[in-house]
Design an enzyme around this catalytic site. Structure first.
Site, short mmCIF file in Angstrom:
data_model
loop_
_atom_site.label_atom_id
_atom_site.label_comp_id
_atom_site.label_asym_id
_atom_site.label_seq_id
_atom_site.Cartn_x
_atom_site.Cartn_y
_atom_site.Cartn_z
N ARG A 64 35.55 45.16 102.95
CA ARG A 64 35.80 46.18 103.99
C ARG A 64 37.17 45.97 104.64
O ARG A 64 37.31 45.24 105.62
CB ARG A 64 34.69 46.08 105.04
CG ARG A 64 34.80 47.11 106.12
CD ARG A 64 34.51 48.49 105.64
NE ARG A 64 33.14 48.65 105.20
CZ ARG A 64 32.71 49.71 104.51
NH1 ARG A 64 33.55 50.69 104.19
NH2 ARG A 64 31.45 49.80 104.13
N ARG A 90 37.31 48.83 92.25
CA ARG A 90 37.38 47.92 93.40
C ARG A 90 36.38 46.77 93.29
O ARG A 90 36.40 45.87 94.11
CB ARG A 90 37.19 48.68 94.71
CG ARG A 90 35.82 49.29 94.92
CD ARG A 90 35.69 49.97 96.29
NE ARG A 90 34.38 50.56 96.47
CZ ARG A 90 33.91 51.02 97.62
NH1 ARG A 90 34.68 50.95 98.70
NH2 ARG A 90 32.71 51.54 97.72
N HIS A 159 42.68 53.61 99.43
CA HIS A 159 41.82 53.80 100.61
C HIS A 159 42.29 52.86 101.74
O HIS A 159 41.62 51.87 102.05
CB HIS A 159 40.40 53.47 100.14
CG HIS A 159 39.29 53.78 101.09
ND1 HIS A 159 39.26 53.38 102.40
CD2 HIS A 159 38.12 54.44 100.87
CE1 HIS A 159 38.13 53.78 102.95
NE2 HIS A 159 37.42 54.42 102.05
N GLU A 259 43.83 57.78 103.83
CA GLU A 259 43.83 57.47 102.41
C GLU A 259 44.63 58.52 101.64
O GLU A 259 44.58 59.70 101.99
CB GLU A 259 42.37 57.44 101.90
CG GLU A 259 41.47 56.61 102.80
CD GLU A 259 39.99 56.95 102.64
OE1 GLU A 259 39.56 57.26 101.51
OE2 GLU A 259 39.27 56.91 103.65
O1 LIG Z 1 31.51 52.33 102.43
P1 LIG Z 1 32.48 52.76 101.37
O2 LIG Z 1 31.83 52.99 100.04
O3 LIG Z 1 33.64 51.82 101.26
O4 LIG Z 1 33.06 54.16 101.81
C1 LIG Z 1 33.62 54.32 103.08
C2 LIG Z 1 34.05 55.76 103.30
O5 LIG Z 1 35.15 56.03 102.47
C3 LIG Z 1 35.75 57.30 102.72
O6 LIG Z 1 36.82 57.47 101.85
C4 LIG Z 1 34.75 58.39 102.45
O7 LIG Z 1 35.34 59.65 102.69
C5 LIG Z 1 33.52 58.16 103.32
O8 LIG Z 1 32.56 59.16 103.03
C6 LIG Z 1 32.96 56.78 103.07
O9 LIG Z 1 31.86 56.56 103.95
#
Ligand SMILES: O=P(O)(O)OC[C@H]1O[C@@H](O)[C@H](O)[C@@H](O)[C@@H]1O
Length: 289
Positions: A64, A90, A159, A259
């Site tokens: 994260r 990823r 992202h 992103e």
């Molecule tokens: O929890 P993840 O899979 O890393 O995704 C986080 C977020 O990533 C964003 O790019 C999406 O638009 C969201 O919908 C999503 O919740």
């Protein structure tokens, strides 16, 4: 491969290998899993990326923060919800093909090729090359190759997670007039003025311009310049993150994802043997890209 022990070393954090760079030009932390840049701070600047203090470092699980690469699909898989959200890139280990770390900067070439692990999830041959250039600015160049005997349609995104002192005071400039799709209410709309965030926001902007600016009072603005990327996704989970996204939890108000990708109608199709290159450069606004 030149990995100067003076400036870089591999470390293990829980289940993952992390490359730590500490050189006169700056500091960085990169996971082999996902070739994910987790932290970056150029000398004399503030930390560029947000890494959740609650992030887990588990094999096959998304980390994260930083800049995960979503590929070959962005979001949920279009027709198989059992497949991982945001694709497979990823969560797989990449190979560091070439690396040079000098007092002035670092240049790292990563590669991901189809393997038993990738084919178990997604049965297609491919190759991804990711070049990271770290210096006063950060530049990521991704080249994707379709090695399959059929065309490949892909959506994808870099992202990026950015630190903000208070998300409610942050704004994103550059998207005025762009049409967007809002995931939570499944509505389309058109952006008026800068993007502001007052609760959960999860929007995919289509046909976004090449330059976006993240303003965050209390920290220098960041300029995002891209090429070959036509969507922008702005995401903050809002206070509802607390129970549902445990690795963000109470820290949701200190981060914002802006992103750069190609999603929804901006998805692209690589012909047999075809390639696509995209680039993202991020700089504090006082520093020219
Ligand atoms: O929890 P993840 O899979 O890393 O995704 C986080 C977020 O990533 C964003 O790019 C999406 O638009 C969201 O919908 C999503 O919740």
């Amino acid at each position: 491969m030149t990995l100067t022990p003076d400036y870089s070393q591999w470390q293990q954090r829980d289940e993952l290998d992390l490359l730590h760079i500490d050189a006169p030009f700056g500091q960085a932390l990169i996971a082999r899993q996902g070739a994910q840049l987790l932290q970056y701070q150029a000398h004399g600047q503030s930390p560029m990326l947000w890494l959740s203090p609650l992030s887990r470092f588990q094999r096959g699980k998304a980390i994260r923060g930083g800049i995960p690469l979503c590929w070959p699909w962005f979001g949920a898989h279009p027709n198989d919800s059992s497949l991982p959200q945001h694709g497979i890139a990823r969560q797989l280990d990449w190979t560091l093909q070439q690396a040079e770390v000098t007092p002035q900067g670092a240049s790292l070439h990563w590669q991901l090729q189809d393997s038993d692990a990738s084919r178990a999830l997604w049965p297609h041959p491919f190759r991804l090359e990711l070049h990271m250039q770290l210096g006063t600015t950060l530049r990521l160049t991704l080249t994707m190759h379709n090695l399959d005997d059929r065309p490949l349609t892909t959506s994808h995104a870099l992202h990026s997670y950015f630190p903000v002192p208070q998300v409610a005071q942050a704004t994103v400039d550059g998207l005025d007039g762009c049409s967007f799709y809002s995931k939570p209410d499944q509505q389309s709309g058109q952006q008026q003025g800068p993007v502001t965030i007052d609760s959960l926001l999860d929007r995919v902007y289509l046909n976004a311009p090449d330059t976006l600016t993240l303003h965050r009072p209390g920290l220098p603005a960041l300029q995002l310049r891209s090429a070959g990327l036509h969507s922008a996704i702005v995401w903050n989970p809002g206070p509802g993150a607390e129970p549902h996204i445990p690795d963000v939890g109470p820290h949701w108000s200190q981060m914002l994802c802006v992103e750069n990708g190609n999603a929804l109608d901006n998805s692209l199709t690589l012909p047999i043997g075809g390639s696509h290159q995209l680039r993202l450069e991020i700089a504090e606004q006082s520093v020219a890209c």
